[in-house]
Design a protein around this motif. Sequence first.
Motif, PDB file in Angstrom:
ATOM      1  N   MET A   1       1.734   7.025  14.450  1.00 34.01           N
ATOM      2  CA  MET A   1       3.128   6.879  13.987  1.00 34.01           C
ATOM      3  C   MET A   1       3.277   5.687  13.051  1.00 34.01           C
ATOM      4  O   MET A   1       3.958   5.727  12.048  1.00 34.01           O
ATOM      5  CB  MET A   1       4.052   6.715  15.202  1.00 34.01           C
ATOM      6  N   LYS A   2       2.579   4.567  13.430  1.00 37.61           N
ATOM      7  CA  LYS A   2       2.629   3.372  12.598  1.00 37.61           C
ATOM      8  C   LYS A   2       2.141   3.665  11.185  1.00 37.61           C
ATOM      9  O   LYS A   2       2.705   3.209  10.192  1.00 37.61           O
ATOM     10  CB  LYS A   2       1.750   2.270  13.215  1.00 37.61           C
ATOM     11  N   ASN A   3       1.048   4.427  11.094  1.00 35.21           N
ATOM     12  CA  ASN A   3       0.474   4.754   9.787  1.00 35.21           C
ATOM     13  C   ASN A   3       1.427   5.579   8.945  1.00 35.21           C
ATOM     14  O   ASN A   3       1.514   5.427   7.728  1.00 35.21           O
ATOM     15  CB  ASN A   3      -0.851   5.501   9.965  1.00 35.21           C
ATOM     16  N   VAL A   4       2.153   6.508   9.600  1.00 35.86           N
ATOM     17  CA  VAL A   4       3.119   7.351   8.890  1.00 35.86           C
ATOM     18  C   VAL A   4       4.237   6.491   8.309  1.00 35.86           C
ATOM     19  O   VAL A   4       4.631   6.624   7.141  1.00 35.86           O
ATOM     20  CB  VAL A   4       3.707   8.430   9.819  1.00 35.86           C
ATOM     21  N   ILE A   5       4.773   5.577   9.126  1.00 29.81           N
ATOM     22  CA  ILE A   5       5.855   4.700   8.670  1.00 29.81           C
ATOM     23  C   ILE A   5       5.373   3.820   7.520  1.00 29.81           C
ATOM     24  O   ILE A   5       6.068   3.634   6.523  1.00 29.81           O
ATOM     25  CB  ILE A   5       6.365   3.831   9.838  1.00 29.81           C
ATOM     26  N   LEU A   6       4.150   3.288   7.655  1.00 33.20           N
ATOM     27  CA  LEU A   6       3.586   2.444   6.604  1.00 33.20           C
ATOM     28  C   LEU A   6       3.436   3.209   5.300  1.00 33.20           C
ATOM     29  O   LEU A   6       3.764   2.704   4.221  1.00 33.20           O
ATOM     30  CB  LEU A   6       2.224   1.903   7.065  1.00 33.20           C
ATOM     31  N   SER A   7       2.974   4.451   5.401  1.00 32.55           N
ATOM     32  CA  SER A   7       2.804   5.287   4.209  1.00 32.55           C
ATOM     33  C   SER A   7       4.148   5.543   3.522  1.00 32.55           C
ATOM     34  O   SER A   7       4.259   5.520   2.301  1.00 32.55           O
ATOM     35  CB  SER A   7       2.141   6.617   4.572  1.00 32.55           C
ATOM     36  N   LEU A   8       5.172   5.807   4.342  1.00 28.77           N
ATOM     37  CA  LEU A   8       6.509   6.049   3.786  1.00 28.77           C
ATOM     38  C   LEU A   8       7.056   4.806   3.105  1.00 28.77           C
ATOM     39  O   LEU A   8       7.695   4.882   2.056  1.00 28.77           O
ATOM     40  CB  LEU A   8       7.455   6.507   4.900  1.00 28.77           C
ATOM     41  N   LEU A   9       6.801   3.641   3.709  1.00 27.77           N
ATOM     42  CA  LEU A   9       7.262   2.388   3.094  1.00 27.77           C
ATOM     43  C   LEU A   9       6.563   2.139   1.773  1.00 27.77           C
ATOM     44  O   LEU A   9       7.184   1.722   0.792  1.00 27.77           O
ATOM     45  CB  LEU A   9       7.016   1.211   4.051  1.00 27.77           C
ATOM     46  N   VAL A  10       5.273   2.396   1.727  1.00 27.42           N
ATOM     47  CA  VAL A  10       4.511   2.228   0.473  1.00 27.42           C
ATOM     48  C   VAL A  10       5.066   3.150  -0.598  1.00 27.42           C
ATOM     49  O   VAL A  10       5.255   2.769  -1.758  1.00 27.42           O
ATOM     50  CB  VAL A  10       3.008   2.500   0.708  1.00 27.42           C
ATOM     51  N   LEU A  11       5.347   4.417  -0.220  1.00 29.08           N
ATOM     52  CA  LEU A  11       5.896   5.383  -1.172  1.00 29.08           C
ATOM     53  C   LEU A  11       7.259   4.930  -1.667  1.00 29.08           C
ATOM     54  O   LEU A  11       7.565   4.992  -2.861  1.00 29.08           O
ATOM     55  CB  LEU A  11       6.006   6.757  -0.512  1.00 29.08           C
ATOM     56  N   PHE A  12       8.095   4.443  -0.741  1.00 26.32           N
ATOM     57  CA  PHE A  12       9.444   4.002  -1.112  1.00 26.32           C
ATOM     58  C   PHE A  12       9.391   2.873  -2.136  1.00 26.32           C
ATOM     59  O   PHE A  12      10.061   2.910  -3.155  1.00 26.32           O
ATOM     60  CB  PHE A  12      10.204   3.537   0.137  1.00 26.32           C
ATOM     61  N   PHE A  13       8.571   1.872  -1.866  1.00 26.26           N
ATOM     62  CA  PHE A  13       8.520   0.719  -2.765  1.00 26.26           C
ATOM     63  C   PHE A  13       7.850   1.058  -4.090  1.00 26.26           C
ATOM     64  O   PHE A  13       8.134   0.454  -5.113  1.00 26.26           O
ATOM     65  CB  PHE A  13       7.821  -0.459  -2.084  1.00 26.26           C
ATOM     66  N   SER A  14       6.953   2.036  -4.091  1.00 25.28           N
ATOM     67  CA  SER A  14       6.311   2.432  -5.344  1.00 25.28           C
ATOM     68  C   SER A  14       7.291   3.145  -6.257  1.00 25.28           C
ATOM     69  O   SER A  14       7.146   3.131  -7.475  1.00 25.28           O
ATOM     70  CB  SER A  14       5.106   3.343  -5.071  1.00 25.28           C
ATOM     71  N   LEU A  15       8.315   3.783  -5.658  1.00 21.50           N
ATOM     72  CA  LEU A  15       9.299   4.509  -6.451  1.00 21.50           C
ATOM     73  C   LEU A  15      10.531   3.667  -6.763  1.00 21.50           C
ATOM     74  O   LEU A  15      11.343   4.036  -7.600  1.00 21.50           O
ATOM     75  CB  LEU A  15       9.726   5.782  -5.700  1.00 21.50           C
ATOM     76  N   SER A  16      10.698   2.561  -6.065  1.00 19.38           N
ATOM     77  CA  SER A  16      11.899   1.750  -6.249  1.00 19.38           C
ATOM     78  C   SER A  16      11.778   0.849  -7.463  1.00 19.38           C
ATOM     79  O   SER A  16      10.732   0.764  -8.097  1.00 19.38           O
ATOM     80  CB  SER A  16      12.143   0.923  -4.985  1.00 19.38           C
ATOM     81  N   VAL A  17      12.866   0.166  -7.757  1.00 16.23           N
ATOM     82  CA  VAL A  17      12.934  -0.692  -8.929  1.00 16.23           C
ATOM     83  C   VAL A  17      11.938  -1.836  -8.815  1.00 16.23           C
ATOM     84  O   VAL A  17      11.831  -2.478  -7.778  1.00 16.23           O
ATOM     85  CB  VAL A  17      14.361  -1.262  -9.088  1.00 16.23           C
ATOM     86  N   ARG A  18      11.209  -2.066  -9.891  1.00 16.57           N
ATOM     87  CA  ARG A  18      10.279  -3.184  -9.936  1.00 16.57           C
ATOM     88  C   ARG A  18      10.705  -4.090 -11.080  1.00 16.57           C
ATOM     89  O   ARG A  18      10.485  -3.789 -12.245  1.00 16.57           O
ATOM     90  CB  ARG A  18       8.854  -2.684 -10.124  1.00 16.57           C
ATOM     91  N   ALA A  19      11.352  -5.202 -10.742  1.00 13.76           N
ATOM     92  CA  ALA A  19      11.795  -6.147 -11.753  1.00 13.76           C
ATOM     93  C   ALA A  19      10.586  -6.677 -12.516  1.00 13.76           C
ATOM     94  O   ALA A  19       9.524  -6.896 -11.950  1.00 13.76           O
ATOM     95  CB  ALA A  19      12.555  -7.290 -11.102  1.00 13.76           C
ATOM     96  N   GLY A  20      10.755  -6.869 -13.807  1.00 15.96           N
ATOM     97  CA  GLY A  20       9.665  -7.367 -14.638  1.00 15.96           C
ATOM     98  C   GLY A  20       8.865  -6.282 -15.316  1.00 15.96           C
ATOM     99  O   GLY A  20       8.066  -6.562 -16.212  1.00 15.96           O
ATOM    100  N   GLU A  21       9.065  -5.032 -14.904  1.00 17.25           N
ATOM    101  CA  GLU A  21       8.375  -3.930 -15.567  1.00 17.25           C
ATOM    102  C   GLU A  21       8.910  -3.767 -16.999  1.00 17.25           C
ATOM    103  O   GLU A  21      10.108  -3.819 -17.232  1.00 17.25           O
ATOM    104  CB  GLU A  21       8.576  -2.626 -14.798  1.00 17.25           C
ATOM    105  N   LYS A  22       8.014  -3.544 -17.930  1.00 18.67           N
ATOM    106  CA  LYS A  22       8.400  -3.369 -19.333  1.00 18.67           C
ATOM    107  C   LYS A  22       8.219  -1.919 -19.744  1.00 18.67           C
ATOM    108  O   LYS A  22       7.392  -1.190 -19.186  1.00 18.67           O
ATOM    109  CB  LYS A  22       7.565  -4.274 -20.233  1.00 18.67           C
ATOM    110  N   PHE A  23       9.013  -1.502 -20.718  1.00 20.39           N
ATOM    111  CA  PHE A  23       8.813  -0.191 -21.335  1.00 20.39           C
ATOM    112  C   PHE A  23       9.136  -0.280 -22.815  1.00 20.39           C
ATOM    113  O   PHE A  23       9.871  -1.165 -23.256  1.00 20.39           O
ATOM    114  CB  PHE A  23       9.633   0.903 -20.637  1.00 20.39           C
ATOM    115  N   THR A  24       8.561   0.631 -23.581  1.00 16.82           N
ATOM    116  CA  THR A  24       8.714   0.595 -25.035  1.00 16.82           C
ATOM    117  C   THR A  24       9.364   1.868 -25.564  1.00 16.82           C
ATOM    118  O   THR A  24       9.187   2.953 -24.994  1.00 16.82           O
ATOM    119  CB  THR A  24       7.357   0.404 -25.732  1.00 16.82           C
TER     120      THR A  24
END
Length: 341
Positions: A1-24
């Motif tokens: 269960m811990k691994n599932v929650i950790l995976s979901l948290l990783v997915l959430f933060f990978s899709l969320s806003v990342r300040a400092g990211e640049k685009f052109t």
Amino acid sequence: MKNVILSLLVLFFSLSVRAGEKFTVLQWNIWQEGTVVPGGYDAIVNEIVRLKPDFVTFSEVRNYHSTRFCDRIVASLKERGETYHSFYSDDTGLLSRYPIADSTVVYPLHDDHGTVHRMLTEIYGRKIAVYTAHLDYLSDAYYNVRGYDGSTWKKIPKPESIAEVLAVNDASFRDDAIKCFIKAARKDVENGVMVVLGGDFNEPSHLDWIRETKDLYDHNGMIIPWTVPLLLDNAGFVDAYRTVYPDVLSYPGFTFPADNPLIKVNRLTWAPESDERDRIDYVFFYPDRRLKLKDAVLFGPKGSIRKSERIVETSKDRFVEPLGVWPTDHKGVLVTFELVE
């Protein structure tokens, strides 16, 4: 269960806003898909692979082949290992590194009087609408100032007043198209969507035809409130290049006409005896606390055409120069943004 929650948290933060990211964002008039220039299409692909812009706003898409230009170029880029997304387009086109959630024809092509298209996507959880425009190339009043008719490009007497110039300018459909953009973009802003516009407006800027430049570049003493950039300015939209470089004399930012060694000079200029260098390709954006303008450079050769002569610009403008064939008679504009908290 811990691994599932950790995976979901990783997915959430990978899709969320990342300040400092640049685009052109790259605005690029490709002169009828680069077909005017030998090897032009391949050059377009090569430069996109090299620069890897997040968004490309194309002008002068003609869809000459059995498949649409943007479909073809997406396929060509995929062969080179670059994944882009696009949508139905005509006259203008757009590439996005991010999957497209929606696309809209904001101002449809009619009698070659220009187009505006809109694309909606997300960058790290933030919605952004990227618009692409190629405005009416007829009734180009900045030619009239130089003694050439802006519809037929024949020699005419130079106008005696700014009112005379603006009357010719008003005959185009450019203001109509940009008003449609402003109306659509305001809805995006109201809905919390970031907005960027790239386009070849076929019109100079009121920020460039000022007192300091009235006797330069064959402006013939005229200070002209060119209407399309002025409408955008009054509606709260920001000219990225002129914001980074407010000094018009040191950074004129000419995007047309660009020199191209593969094409004869008489095909690169419409007013042979005049200095018609102008900044008519732009990237605008709506000021947003989540969006920070970081940089802007010209993309293309340092050479321009002045009174039918090939010259090298000596201004302080910064260039990303092409590595090989240059596929167009315009210089592009490459703008860098940063996402902030």
